[in-house]
Design an enzyme around this catalytic site. Structure first.
Site, PDB file in Angstrom:
ATOM      1  N   ASN A   1     -13.346  -3.288 -58.636  1.00 59.30           N
ATOM      2  CA  ASN A   1     -13.023  -3.418 -57.210  1.00 59.30           C
ATOM      3  C   ASN A   1     -11.958  -4.494 -57.077  1.00 59.30           C
ATOM      4  OD1 ASN A   1     -12.957  -3.823 -54.460  1.00 59.30           O
ATOM      5  ND2 ASN A   1     -14.995  -4.775 -54.340  1.00 59.30           N
TER       6      ASN A   1
ATOM      7  N   LYS B   1     -10.404  -5.369 -54.442  1.00 57.25           N
ATOM      8  CA  LYS B   1     -10.424  -6.015 -53.117  1.00 57.25           C
ATOM      9  C   LYS B   1      -8.993  -6.114 -52.568  1.00 57.25           C
ATOM     10  CE  LYS B   1     -14.378  -8.622 -54.753  1.00 57.25           C
ATOM     11  NZ  LYS B   1     -15.326  -9.648 -54.452  1.00 57.25           N
TER      12      LYS B   1
ATOM     13  N   HIS C   1     -19.859  -2.538 -48.968  1.00 61.20           N
ATOM     14  CA  HIS C   1     -19.712  -3.777 -49.743  1.00 61.20           C
ATOM     15  C   HIS C   1     -20.093  -4.952 -48.834  1.00 61.20           C
ATOM     16  CE1 HIS C   1     -17.916  -7.066 -51.984  1.00 61.20           C
ATOM     17  NE2 HIS C   1     -17.865  -6.258 -53.031  1.00 61.20           N
TER      18      HIS C   1
ATOM     19  N   GLU D   1     -18.796  -7.706 -48.378  1.00 62.05           N
ATOM     20  CA  GLU D   1     -17.660  -8.297 -47.658  1.00 62.05           C
ATOM     21  C   GLU D   1     -17.320  -7.475 -46.418  1.00 62.05           C
ATOM     22  OE1 GLU D   1     -15.017  -8.623 -51.004  1.00 62.05           O
ATOM     23  OE2 GLU D   1     -16.297 -10.174 -51.846  1.00 62.05           O
TER      24      GLU D   1
ATOM     25  N   GLU E   1     -25.659  -5.596 -55.565  1.00 61.35           N
ATOM     26  CA  GLU E   1     -24.769  -6.754 -55.606  1.00 61.35           C
ATOM     27  C   GLU E   1     -25.363  -7.892 -54.782  1.00 61.35           C
ATOM     28  OE1 GLU E   1     -20.522  -5.500 -56.728  1.00 61.35           O
ATOM     29  OE2 GLU E   1     -20.657  -5.582 -54.567  1.00 61.35           O
TER      30      GLU E   1
ATOM     31  N   GLY F   1     -18.418 -13.302 -56.823  1.00 65.09           N
ATOM     32  CA  GLY F   1     -17.292 -14.237 -56.884  1.00 65.09           C
ATOM     33  C   GLY F   1     -17.701 -15.693 -57.033  1.00 65.09           C
TER      34      GLY F   1
ATOM     35  N   SER G   1     -20.242 -11.334 -60.427  1.00 67.82           N
ATOM     36  CA  SER G   1     -19.829 -12.240 -61.499  1.00 67.82           C
ATOM     37  C   SER G   1     -20.046 -11.668 -62.902  1.00 67.82           C
ATOM     38  CB  SER G   1     -20.523 -13.603 -61.348  1.00 67.82           C
ATOM     39  OG  SER G   1     -20.131 -14.215 -60.134  1.00 67.82           O
TER      40      SER G   1
END
Ligand code: PEP
Length: 257
Positions: A11, A13, A95, A97, A165, A171, A211
């Site tokens: 991904n 992003k 996701h 985010e 996730e 991240g 991660s």
């Protein structure tokens, strides 16, 4: 017996312009014939060029989101049909985010997934708890609610991929223990069995994301019901992503049951 083909999904992003397309050529050179499936989800602006550059090489491309409507007055949004037109075979939906930055709810994710599936895309639906939810021992309740609310009825073992996730691992360099990952992946498989029946549920691939990097990939891929990874930061450079593919191939294919 059918096997779940392991999946290494990247991904990107909101990262990458045409200069970064060279990274995909490097992945292809490093892995001309991988056992696992490779998927890269670049920004929408790069989809078509990446898809052309990949040509016949065994790498699929996907979008990072799509609109719930087929077309219309939605400035700035991308439809499922546009993703297909640009060469996408998959789309990531829900996701964290998107859930955080755009207030996407489980209902939104389910509606988007319905449209994406009807357009012929495979969907990678993301679920995961925040640190506060984990610390309050609510992880499985949260994941159960996200699964029930985000997965539409049209799914099959082929067109649905789940990605666990944990929000606090994305991240951050923080990774759950293998026991924590295994607990959630086993739970997701059980929920899928209850909802879709054993035959379909055993064919759905469940990815871990948060991660993942070369140094922890092998340990994560050995965990029960982990069929691959959704990788953010470490998918941007071939030098970081290629060893994750090696680890996934080394882990062998999953036999359901
Ligand atoms: C992600 O964005 O889906 C992700 C897992 O990111 P990272 O690998 O950078 O934690």
């Amino acid at each position: 017996m059918t096997r779940r083909r392991r999946l290494a999904a990247g991904n990107w992003k909101m990262n990458g312009t045409s200069a970064e397309l060279a990274e995909i050529s490097a992945v292809i050179t490093a892995h001309p014939a991988p056992d696992c499936e490779i998927l890269i989800c670049p920004p929408a602006t790069l989809l078509e060029r990446m898809s052309r550059d990949i040509g016949e090489a065994p790498i699929a491309v996907g979008g990072q989101d799509c609109h719930r409507e087929e077309a219309g007055a939605h400035t700035g949004d991308v439809s499922a049909a546009m993703l297909v037109d640009a060469g996408a075979a998959y789309v990531i939906l829900g996701h964290s985010e998107r859930r955080q930055d755009h207030g996407e709810t489980n209902d939104d994710v389910r509606a988007k997934a319905r449209t994406a599936l009807a357009t012929g895309l495979r969907v990678v639906i993301c679920v995961g708890e925040t640190l506060t939810e984990r610390e309050a021992s609510n992880t499985l309740d949260i994941i159960g609610g996200q699964l029930a609310g985000s997965i539409p009825d049209l799914v099959t073992g082929e067109n649905l991929v789940l990605a666990y996730e944990p929000v606090w691992a994305i991240g951050t360099g923080k990774v759950p223990t293998t026991d924590q990952i295994g607990e959630v992946h086993d739970f997701i498989r059980l929920q899928l069995e209850k909802r879709l029946g054993e035959g379909v549920a055993l064919s759905v691939r469940i990815l871990y994301g948060g991660s993942v990097k070369a140094s922890n990939a092998a340990e994560i891929f050995a965990v029960s019901n982990v069929d691959g990874a959704l990788v953010g930061g470490a998918s941007l450079k071939a030098a970081d992503f290629a060893p994750i593919i090696v680890a996934l191939d080394a882990a062998g294919q999953r036999v359901p049951g």
